[in-house]
Write a protein that holds these residues in place. Structure first.
Motif, PDB file in Angstrom:
ATOM      1  N   GLU A  17       3.907  48.422  20.685  1.00 34.32           N
ATOM      2  CA  GLU A  17       4.765  47.806  19.690  1.00 34.32           C
ATOM      3  C   GLU A  17       5.042  46.349  20.066  1.00 34.32           C
ATOM      4  OE1 GLU A  17       4.337  50.784  17.435  1.00 34.32           O
ATOM      5  OE2 GLU A  17       5.927  49.398  16.787  1.00 34.32           O
ATOM      6  N   THR A  18       5.804  45.695  19.201  1.00 33.85           N
ATOM      7  CA  THR A  18       6.159  44.283  19.383  1.00 33.85           C
ATOM      8  C   THR A  18       7.624  44.159  19.746  1.00 33.85           C
ATOM      9  OG1 THR A  18       4.447  43.507  17.859  1.00 33.85           O
ATOM     10  CG2 THR A  18       6.336  42.042  18.228  1.00 33.85           C
ATOM     11  N   THR A  20      10.782  41.126  20.832  1.00 33.18           N
ATOM     12  CA  THR A  20      11.166  39.711  20.887  1.00 33.18           C
ATOM     13  C   THR A  20      12.346  39.540  21.824  1.00 33.18           C
ATOM     14  OG1 THR A  20      10.367  39.282  18.646  1.00 33.18           O
ATOM     15  CG2 THR A  20      11.961  37.728  19.566  1.00 33.18           C
ATOM     16  N   THR A  60       1.186  29.645  21.788  1.00 31.31           N
ATOM     17  CA  THR A  60       0.657  31.009  21.803  1.00 31.31           C
ATOM     18  C   THR A  60      -0.279  31.164  22.984  1.00 31.31           C
ATOM     19  OG1 THR A  60       0.753  31.184  19.398  1.00 31.31           O
ATOM     20  CG2 THR A  60      -0.703  32.712  20.534  1.00 31.31           C
ATOM     21  N   ARG A  63      -1.329  37.609  23.714  1.00 35.62           N
ATOM     22  CA  ARG A  63      -0.347  38.474  23.045  1.00 35.62           C
ATOM     23  C   ARG A  63       1.061  37.877  23.045  1.00 35.62           C
ATOM     24  NH1 ARG A  63       0.952  42.525  25.617  1.00 35.62           N
ATOM     25  NH2 ARG A  63       0.023  42.049  27.661  1.00 35.62           N
ATOM     26  N   LYS A  78       7.890  36.393  21.809  1.00 34.74           N
ATOM     27  CA  LYS A  78       7.409  37.602  21.165  1.00 34.74           C
ATOM     28  C   LYS A  78       6.211  38.127  21.932  1.00 34.74           C
ATOM     29  CE  LYS A  78       5.059  37.825  17.154  1.00 34.74           C
ATOM     30  NZ  LYS A  78       4.802  37.810  15.690  1.00 34.74           N
ATOM     31  N   SER A  80       3.391  40.937  21.632  1.00 35.43           N
ATOM     32  CA  SER A  80       2.725  41.855  20.703  1.00 35.43           C
ATOM     33  C   SER A  80       1.904  42.874  21.478  1.00 35.43           C
ATOM     34  CB  SER A  80       1.799  41.076  19.749  1.00 35.43           C
ATOM     35  OG  SER A  80       2.508  40.081  19.057  1.00 35.43           O
ATOM     36  N   ASP A  81       1.716  44.051  20.866  1.00 29.95           N
ATOM     37  CA  ASP A  81       0.895  45.085  21.494  1.00 29.95           C
ATOM     38  C   ASP A  81       1.333  45.296  22.949  1.00 29.95           C
ATOM     39  OD1 ASP A  81      -2.630  45.412  22.403  1.00 29.95           O
ATOM     40  OD2 ASP A  81      -1.134  46.954  21.933  1.00 29.95           O
ATOM     41  N   SER A  82       2.597  45.597  23.145  1.00 27.86           N
ATOM     42  CA  SER A  82       3.160  45.712  24.489  1.00 27.86           C
ATOM     43  C   SER A  82       2.358  46.670  25.360  1.00 27.86           C
ATOM     44  CB  SER A  82       4.610  46.187  24.405  1.00 27.86           C
ATOM     45  OG  SER A  82       5.388  45.248  23.716  1.00 27.86           O
TER      46      SER A  82
END
Lengths: 116, 118
Positions: A17-18, A20, A60, A63, A78, A80-82
């Motif tokens: 999951e993502t 923040t 960036t 991820r 953030k 992403s794709d933890s």
């Protein structure tokens, strides 16, 4: 003096999951740099991502991305794709752009847990 | 990885004794820093150096002194250790552009020294 605030002492996210992580800062300067460092249980301090205040584009790195809001003095991270390897303490840090003022000011950190 | 070595990695000592921590770099960077890390405080700057024999205080410098006699070595000394100085100590290095603006390059950190004062 600059201050950096991380209001989330702990966060958790399901694997893949993502999430923040938030960071706000206070400064009267217009030129500066912002960093996110990761500290895994090994205690190493690892640079995750950096942002120059004069750049409007959000940084960036694979991820990892930031949402830099200069007017609001906000710099969130953030992920992403933890992944399980993302579990660590995350520190937000500020540095002036003035030559000779290379000191980092850190927030108090957010401990991120990844739930398998 | 940046060539930064901190020694010792761990130390246990008694209140009132002198303690010296060493940071050694192989990058020939101008700036060196000492931070301490404590729960609930993040990393806080103790002292830093911007060249040989050029040092300045950070936000938590009381009870600490530093010396830099060579570019590659930055020493942190606790003249008379107290229990409040139990902490993890990090050394960091960075370069300067010399252009009037600091470099956007990050500070690189050593692996830390865990110091316990009983």
């Amino acid at each position: 003096a600059q201050t950096v605030t991380q209001s989330q002492p702990e966060m958790s996210v399901q694997e893949a999951e993502t999430v923040t992580l938030s960071c706000t800062y206070d400064t009267s300067e217009s030129d500066y740099y912002l960093f996110w460092y990761k500290q895994p249980p090994s205690r190493q301090m690892i640079l995750v991502i950096r942002q120059e205040a004069y750049k409007q584009q959000n940084a960036t790195e694979n991820r990892f991305s930031v949402n830099f809001q200069k007017a609001a003095k906000s710099f969130s991270l953030k992920i992403s794709d933890s992944q399980l390897g993302d579990a660590a303490m995350y520190f937000c840090a500020y540095r002036s752009a003035q030559d000779g003022n290379e000191k980092l000011t850190f927030g108090t950190g957010t401990r991120l847990t990844i739930i398998p | 990885d940046a060539g930064i070595t901190q020694s010792p990695r761990h130390k246990v000592t008694e209140t009132g004794t002198p303690v010296t921590l060493r940071c050694h770099q192989t990058e020939n960077h101008r700036y060196m820093y000492w931070y301490r890390q404590d729960p609930g405080h993040g990393l806080r700057l103790i002292h830093y150096s911007y060249g040989v024999k050029d040092t300045d205080k950070g936000e938590v410098s009381d009870g600490y002194s530093v010396s830099r006699s060579k570019t590659e070595d930055f020493l942190l000394t606790l003249e008379s250790a107290t229990s409040s100085q139990t902490s993890v100590y990090f050394c960091a290095i960075s370069e300067s552009t010399g252009t009037g603006y600091s470099s956007n390059q990050p500070q690189h950190f050593g692996d830390g020294t865990r110091l316990s004062i009983l």
